[in-house]
Write a protein that holds these residues in place. Structure first.
Motif, PDB file in Angstrom:
ATOM      1  N   GLY A  79      18.689 -25.350 -23.763  1.00  0.00           N
ATOM      2  CA  GLY A  79      19.426 -25.470 -22.824  1.00  0.00           C
ATOM      3  C   GLY A  79      18.994 -26.495 -21.438  1.00  0.00           C
ATOM      4  N   PRO A  80      19.703 -25.795 -20.233  1.00  0.00           N
ATOM      5  CA  PRO A  80      19.207 -26.596 -19.035  1.00  0.00           C
ATOM      6  C   PRO A  80      17.625 -26.491 -18.624  1.00  0.00           C
ATOM      7  CG  PRO A  80      20.606 -24.781 -18.519  1.00  0.00           C
ATOM      8  CD  PRO A  80      20.815 -24.877 -20.030  1.00  0.00           C
ATOM      9  N   ILE A  81      17.148 -25.692 -18.977  1.00  0.00           N
ATOM     10  CA  ILE A  81      15.666 -25.202 -18.470  1.00  0.00           C
ATOM     11  C   ILE A  81      14.693 -26.431 -19.058  1.00  0.00           C
ATOM     12  CG2 ILE A  81      14.700 -24.042 -20.449  1.00  0.00           C
ATOM     13  CD1 ILE A  81      14.373 -23.253 -16.727  1.00  0.00           C
ATOM     14  N   TRP A 293      14.520 -16.210 -25.561  1.00  0.00           N
ATOM     15  CA  TRP A 293      14.637 -14.745 -26.180  1.00  0.00           C
ATOM     16  C   TRP A 293      15.687 -14.118 -26.156  1.00  0.00           C
ATOM     17  CZ3 TRP A 293       9.532 -13.536 -27.702  1.00  0.00           C
ATOM     18  CH2 TRP A 293       9.335 -12.339 -28.231  1.00  0.00           C
ATOM     19  N   TYR A 294      16.068 -13.308 -27.034  1.00  0.00           N
ATOM     20  CA  TYR A 294      17.409 -12.539 -26.934  1.00  0.00           C
ATOM     21  C   TYR A 294      17.358 -11.395 -25.781  1.00  0.00           C
ATOM     22  CZ  TYR A 294      14.795  -9.766 -30.426  1.00  0.00           C
ATOM     23  OH  TYR A 294      13.862  -9.032 -31.268  1.00  0.00           O
ATOM     24  N   GLY A 295      18.467 -11.259 -25.354  1.00  0.00           N
ATOM     25  CA  GLY A 295      18.846 -10.284 -24.486  1.00  0.00           C
ATOM     26  C   GLY A 295      18.957 -11.177 -22.930  1.00  0.00           C
ATOM     27  N   THR A 325      18.908 -17.963 -23.437  1.00  0.00           N
ATOM     28  CA  THR A 325      18.267 -19.072 -22.707  1.00  0.00           C
ATOM     29  C   THR A 325      18.032 -19.102 -21.314  1.00  0.00           C
ATOM     30  OG1 THR A 325      20.387 -20.304 -22.476  1.00  0.00           O
ATOM     31  CG2 THR A 325      19.118 -20.643 -24.656  1.00  0.00           C
ATOM     32  N   PRO A 326      17.002 -19.522 -20.717  1.00  0.00           N
ATOM     33  CA  PRO A 326      16.841 -19.359 -19.302  1.00  0.00           C
ATOM     34  C   PRO A 326      17.755 -20.280 -18.365  1.00  0.00           C
ATOM     35  CG  PRO A 326      14.803 -20.242 -20.358  1.00  0.00           C
ATOM     36  CD  PRO A 326      15.940 -20.118 -21.504  1.00  0.00           C
TER      37      PRO A 326
END
Length: 353
Positions: A79-81, A293-295, A325-326
């Motif tokens: 993603g955007p991280i 990481w999930y969550g 995703t962060p």
């Protein structure tokens, strides 16, 4: 991002005679070597090193909904991280999974992680240059999974530290040159389930992980990495889950590695963020938290600006894990994220400068 994004300038002076020396500056790949010297044609490196940046993310796996992201399009799995990672000259994360689609699951282990070899495609596309697999999930599928992981590493040609076919390989640093700085990076774990310590630790006769529980071996690995390096970086798996202050084992190990020659020590495992700062002239991060990481949980990227053995600057890019995703924070949330991160230093014994 690959090490070739940071192309060091190499100035080579060739003493062609006793009275004249000609110097030339050019751009080359980090792995390119200067012309070999001979007794009659000495070679001298004259280019000065310049500061470089390295970005660190925390724990990464591809379980749950993240597997779908990996399967659908590895290039966008982070993603955007990924934009934050790619801006640095070098980037690193903790790959907390075995790379296998088979293997023998560790007996009695509640959480066992594995991912296909396309995980390396996703990591590379996110701008990551090197990962450590020395953690309490790197051998979740035991020796059979280890063989698959090592084969996947060879096929992908992606730099991985902290794991190997024997102790020599597992404790070996990955070396690269960035902006004239010779950088050595190691990975090791201080966290291993008691019943798997012997089976998972790399020895002279057994493949496995670099274990920081063997402090003397770890200290020697840092000393070996120090030779020929301008910057020595150690990525550790350490800490106590859900505890935001470093535990006694972390506080005891960090100064030993600093005395052995480590300039930067970072790590993860706790699933929460821990503080960062200076231990003497070295920089220590006690916990980068979850990354892919999930969550949902706080996350972020630690970017250090380094020249030789000096960490000139640290920068925290706060993020929030959403859907695995962060996502980087913006505005007031970003400011609060930075403030909260700095406050974590209060229980670490580390200094802001």
């Amino acid at each position: 991002m690959t090490p070739s994004r940071a192309l060091p300038a190499i100035a080579v002076t060739l003493a062609l005679s006793a009275c004249t020396a000609a110097a030339s500056d050019g751009t080359s790949e980090p792995t390119r070597k200067p012309m070999a010297d001979t007794p009659s044609v000495p070679v001298e490196k004259t280019a000065a090193a310049k500061p470089y940046t390295i970005a660190f993310g925390g724990d990464v796996h591809f379980e749950g909904g993240l597997r779908a992201r990996l399967d659908n399009n590895p290039r966008t799995a982070f993603g955007p991280i990924a934009r934050v990672l790619s801006r640095a000259d070098l980037a690193m994360v903790n790959l907390e999974t075995a790379i296998t689609t088979g293997g023998d699951r560790a007996p009695g282990k509640q959480y066992a992680f594995r991912a296909p070899v396309t995980a390396f495609n996703a990591i590379k596309a996110a701008g990551v240059d090197v990962v450590t697999m020395a953690n309490n999930h790197g051998m979740d599928y035991m020796q059979s999974g280890l063989r698959d992981s090592l084969a996947a590493i060879r096929r992908s040609k992606f730099p991985v530290v902290g794991i190997g076919r024997n102790a020599t390989a597992a404790y070996a640093p990955w070396r690269t040159t960035i902006n004239g700085n010779k950088v050595a990076i190691l990975g090791a774990t201080q966290v291993l389930d008691a019943e798997f310590i012997n089976a998972w630790t790399a020895t002279d006769a057994q493949g496995g992980l670099a274990s920081a529980k063997n402090e003397q071996r770890m200290i020697q690995a840092v000393r070996n990495a120090r030779k020929g390096a301008d910057t020595v970086i150690v990525y550790l798996h350490w800490g106590t889950e859900l505890q935001t202050c470093p535990n006694p084992a972390q506080r005891a190990l960090a100064p030993k590695l600093v005395r052995a020659g480590a300039d930067v020590i970072v790590g993860g495992h706790a699933h929460v963020l821990l503080g960062s700062g200076y231990l003497g002239r070295s920089y220590v991060n006690y916990g980068l938290g979850n990354f892919l990481w999930y969550g949902n949980s706080p996350s972020g990227v630690l970017t250090l600006t380094i020249k030789g053995r000096k960490v000139l600057k640290d920068q925290w890019t706060p993020a929030s894990i959403q859907g695995g995703t962060p996502i980087p924070l913006t505005g007031a949330a970003r400011d609060q994220g930075v403030t909260s991160w700095k406050a974590l230093r209060s229980c670490t014994g580390l200094s802001a400068r």
